[in-house]
Design an enzyme around this catalytic site. Structure first.
Site, PDB file in Angstrom:
ATOM      1  N   SER A 214      36.343  31.775  30.079  1.00  9.30           N
ATOM      2  CA  SER A 214      37.634  32.470  30.001  1.00  9.30           C
ATOM      3  C   SER A 214      38.228  32.237  28.613  1.00  9.30           C
ATOM      4  O   SER A 214      38.254  31.107  28.125  1.00  9.30           O
ATOM      5  CB  SER A 214      38.574  31.970  31.101  1.00  9.30           C
ATOM      6  N   LEU A 215      38.693  33.326  27.993  1.00 13.33           N
ATOM      7  CA  LEU A 215      39.196  33.247  26.614  1.00 13.33           C
ATOM      8  C   LEU A 215      40.687  33.555  26.532  1.00 13.33           C
ATOM      9  O   LEU A 215      41.174  34.000  25.496  1.00 13.33           O
ATOM     10  CB  LEU A 215      38.425  34.237  25.722  1.00 13.33           C
ATOM     11  N   GLY A 216      41.420  33.353  27.614  1.00 10.12           N
ATOM     12  CA  GLY A 216      42.866  33.616  27.590  1.00 10.12           C
ATOM     13  C   GLY A 216      43.149  35.073  27.272  1.00 10.12           C
ATOM     14  O   GLY A 216      42.607  35.985  27.913  1.00 10.12           O
ATOM     15  N   GLY A 219      40.408  37.763  27.058  1.00 12.51           N
ATOM     16  CA  GLY A 219      39.597  38.151  28.216  1.00 12.51           C
ATOM     17  C   GLY A 219      38.566  37.096  28.584  1.00 12.51           C
ATOM     18  O   GLY A 219      38.879  35.914  28.675  1.00 12.51           O
ATOM     19  N   GLY A 245      41.912  30.943  35.486  1.00 10.31           N
ATOM     20  CA  GLY A 245      40.468  30.679  35.415  1.00 10.31           C
ATOM     21  C   GLY A 245      39.836  30.659  36.797  1.00 10.31           C
ATOM     22  O   GLY A 245      38.709  31.135  37.000  1.00 10.31           O
ATOM     23  N   ASP A 246      40.568  30.108  37.770  1.00 10.74           N
ATOM     24  CA  ASP A 246      40.047  30.053  39.146  1.00 10.74           C
ATOM     25  C   ASP A 246      39.917  31.472  39.706  1.00 10.74           C
ATOM     26  O   ASP A 246      38.972  31.783  40.444  1.00 10.74           O
ATOM     27  CB  ASP A 246      40.988  29.233  40.045  1.00 10.74           C
TER      28      ASP A 246
HETATM   29  O1  LIG Z   1      43.597  18.463  36.752  1.00  8.41           O
HETATM   30  P1  LIG Z   1      42.600  19.541  37.051  1.00  8.41           P
HETATM   31  O2  LIG Z   1      41.839  19.248  38.300  1.00  8.41           O
HETATM   32  O3  LIG Z   1      41.740  19.897  35.890  1.00  8.41           O
HETATM   33  O4  LIG Z   1      43.412  20.878  37.321  1.00  8.41           O
HETATM   34  C1  LIG Z   1      44.264  20.963  38.427  1.00  8.41           C
HETATM   35  C2  LIG Z   1      45.077  22.226  38.336  1.00  8.41           C
HETATM   36  O5  LIG Z   1      45.866  22.271  37.142  1.00  8.41           O
HETATM   37  O6  LIG Z   1      44.196  23.335  38.292  1.00  8.41           O
HETATM   38  C3  LIG Z   1      44.689  24.398  39.070  1.00  8.41           C
HETATM   39  C4  LIG Z   1      44.804  25.630  38.230  1.00  8.41           C
HETATM   40  O7  LIG Z   1      43.576  25.970  37.677  1.00  8.41           O
HETATM   41  C5  LIG Z   1      45.993  23.925  39.675  1.00  8.41           C
HETATM   42  O8  LIG Z   1      46.081  24.360  41.006  1.00  8.41           O
HETATM   43  C6  LIG Z   1      45.955  22.427  39.566  1.00  8.41           C
HETATM   44  O9  LIG Z   1      47.216  21.825  39.438  1.00  8.41           O
END
Ligand SMILES: O=P(O)(O)OC[C@@]1(O)O[C@H](CO)[C@@H](O)[C@@H]1O
Length: 306
Positions: A214-216, A219, A245-246
């Protein structure tokens, strides 16, 4: 079915301010919300919205862990978490009129026995894919992820930080770094699409069949054994970027599980991420009709020498 694994889940606390934070003054919040979060959990939340069968797994504990599980159940997200003694963390996002701040706690210690229990539970679901996503809490290390990847016949997908990516030894179907993680994992400077593609190709050679980065605002890129692709971000009003990103990863995986082409999977990922950044926090927005949003996303193919 896709099982997500979140070793370090969180309750995401998002607080909105109408003015910028200033030292020595009390900031009054105009709005706030709590979401069940952590990267793997978010992937499962978005997959549910995309009609893909999923179960969110991981470890959770304490009253925040309890709250998180209640939230998932209320939202109809299948979840199976190993209970630990420690307290699941609270991660905070502060949304000011023009800035976004994120504060993540380290999370509780996860004992080896909890990981063994998690492996047993994963085997019972017999998933086609396992997505291990998010930071490693105290007690876990890259070998924990390799163990999860090698514990069953499933394909494993990872979304972890750059140092962890470099330390993995198992074979992975896909990894999804952001631009900083990609730079850290390959020790390269990334200043645009082409350097991101080069780095993603290098990372592929390290045991990841496909790389989606992911490049913000630029894209995302996807490098597979067959091709190198770039899709631009959509022009939309961004409320906050947490979970983008998720959402990209969930969109790509959902599309792949429907048998779509790589280009369609990438544009689907961008389309889902665009929906997620247009709502605050990490709650799942409506994903109805998101496949149609792909039409406006032009995916470009690059040849490896490009
Ligand atoms: O500290 P990590 O595990 O890298 O990231 C956790 C987190 O920032 O990632 C999600 C968004 O991608 C949020 O739901 C959560 O708070």
């Amino acid at each position: 079915m896709i099982a997500s694994v979140t070793l370090n889940p969180a309750v995401d606390y998002t607080v909105e301010l109408s003015e910028s934070l200033a030292a020595g003054t009390v900031a009054r919040a105009t709005d706030h919300q709590y979401d069940a979060g952590g990267k793997g959990i978010n992937v499962s939340k978005y997959l549910v919205g995309l009609d893909v069968e999923t179960v969110a797994t991981g470890v959770a504990g304490g009253f925040l862990g309890q709250y998180l599980l209640e939230q998932l159940s209320a939202q109809g997200i299948a979840a199976d978490f190993v209970e630990i003694d420690g307290e699941t963390r609270l991660n905070t996002t502060v949304l000011e009129p023009t800035e976004e701040y994120k504060i993540n706690q380290n999370g509780p210690h996860v004992p080896a026995i909890a990981v063994e229990d998690l492996v047993d539970r994963l085997r019972e679901y017999d998933p086609d894919r396992v997505v291990v996503a998010g930071s490693l809490p105290p007690g876990c290390n890259p070998e924990t992820i390799d163990l999860l990847a090698e514990a069953g016949p499933w394909e494993t997908v990872v979304d972890v930080d750059g140092a962890t990516l470099s330390a993995l030894d198992a074979e992975y179907a896909l990894c999804k770094p952001n631009v900083d993680e990609l730079a850290a994992a390959t020790d390269r400077r990334i200043d645009g699409v082409e350097s991101a593609l080069e780095a993603a190709r290098e990372l592929r050679a390290d045991g990841f069949d496909s790389v989606v980065a992911s490049l913000g605002g630029e894209g995302a890129v996807m490098v597979t054994p067959e091709q190198s692709l770039h899709a631009p971000a959509r022009e939309i009003e961004v409320v906050d970027t947490v979970g983008a990103g998720d959402a990209l990863l969930a969109g790509v995986l959902a599309s792949r599980s429907h048998g779509d082409s790589d280009a369609d999977a990438l544009s689907h990922g961008i389309a889902v991420a665009s929906r997620v950044v247009s709502v605050s926090g990490t709650r799942a927005p409506s994903l109805a009709g998101v496949r149609d949003d792909r039409e406006s996303i032009a995916v470009s193919a690059y040849c490896s020498s490009h």
